[in-house]
Scaffold this motif. Structure first.
Motif, short mmCIF file in Angstrom:
data_model
loop_
_atom_site.label_atom_id
_atom_site.label_comp_id
_atom_site.label_asym_id
_atom_site.label_seq_id
_atom_site.Cartn_x
_atom_site.Cartn_y
_atom_site.Cartn_z
N GLU A 118 0.63 -1.34 0.14
CA GLU A 118 0.17 -0.35 0.26
C GLU A 118 1.10 1.39 0.07
O GLU A 118 1.08 1.96 -0.75
CB GLU A 118 -0.65 0.30 1.47
CG GLU A 118 -1.90 -1.02 0.97
CD GLU A 118 -2.42 -1.53 2.07
OE1 GLU A 118 -2.53 -0.92 3.50
OE2 GLU A 118 -3.60 -1.51 1.61
N ALA A 141 2.51 2.07 -3.43
CA ALA A 141 1.62 2.05 -4.70
C ALA A 141 0.78 3.86 -4.12
O ALA A 141 0.84 4.00 -5.70
CB ALA A 141 -0.47 1.49 -4.22
N ASP A 191 4.26 3.01 -7.72
CA ASP A 191 4.48 2.09 -8.08
C ASP A 191 3.68 1.06 -9.27
O ASP A 191 3.11 0.51 -8.10
CB ASP A 191 5.56 1.53 -6.75
CG ASP A 191 5.99 0.44 -7.11
OD1 ASP A 191 5.29 -1.29 -8.07
OD2 ASP A 191 7.14 -0.21 -7.15
N ALA A 244 3.68 -2.39 -7.77
CA ALA A 244 2.56 -3.01 -6.47
C ALA A 244 1.46 -1.98 -6.19
O ALA A 244 0.51 -3.22 -6.18
CB ALA A 244 3.12 -2.04 -4.97
N ILE A 245 1.02 -0.99 -6.83
CA ILE A 245 -1.17 -1.49 -7.47
C ILE A 245 -1.49 -2.47 -8.12
O ILE A 245 -2.18 -2.86 -8.10
CB ILE A 245 -0.55 -0.18 -8.96
CG1 ILE A 245 0.12 1.05 -7.47
CG2 ILE A 245 -2.20 0.04 -8.93
CD1 ILE A 245 -0.22 2.41 -8.75
N ASP A 267 -4.03 -5.03 -6.99
CA ASP A 267 -5.27 -5.04 -7.18
C ASP A 267 -5.38 -7.09 -7.61
O ASP A 267 -6.61 -7.49 -7.15
CB ASP A 267 -5.60 -4.74 -8.69
CG ASP A 267 -5.38 -3.64 -8.89
OD1 ASP A 267 -5.67 -2.61 -8.10
OD2 ASP A 267 -4.88 -2.56 -10.01
#
Length: 98
Positions: free
Chosen positions: A23, A26, A30, A33-34, A38
């Motif tokens: 988190e 994100a 990044d 990481a996103i 998801d």
């Protein structure tokens, strides 16, 4: 000038990231990481998908008799009637009878 986007790369190979770390990455934008968040959210959401095989047992409900998922506690007590996007508590007499 190279117009193609750069490949998405793992920030630190060999490091296992926890939810909090993902988190934080994100929030910094990044893309790796996103994407992982998801994926994680989709995987966890699949655990909560109901079967909708049962019928609503609450005569006071506007959708009485419609398809639902009944959620029970470990001791067999009916906890919730899940209509697939919303839910409600079971009628008191049914919750006690289980």
């Amino acid at each position: 000038m190279n117009a193609s986007p750069s490949p998405i790369r793992h920030p630190e190979r060999g490091h296992s990231y926890g939810r909090d770390e993902l988190e934080e990455l994100a929030e910094q934008g990044d893309p790796w990481a996103i994407g992982k968040l998801d994926d994680w959210d989709q995987y966890e959401a699949a655990d909560y998908v109901g079967s909708l095989r049962d019928r609503c047992p609450d005569p006071a409900c506007d959708l009485y008799g419609e398809r639902v998922t009944l959620c029970y506690s470990d001791d067999g007590t009916l906890l919730e009637v899940d209509h697939g996007g919303w839910g409600h508590y079971p009628p008191q007499e049914q919750a006690k009878a289980s």
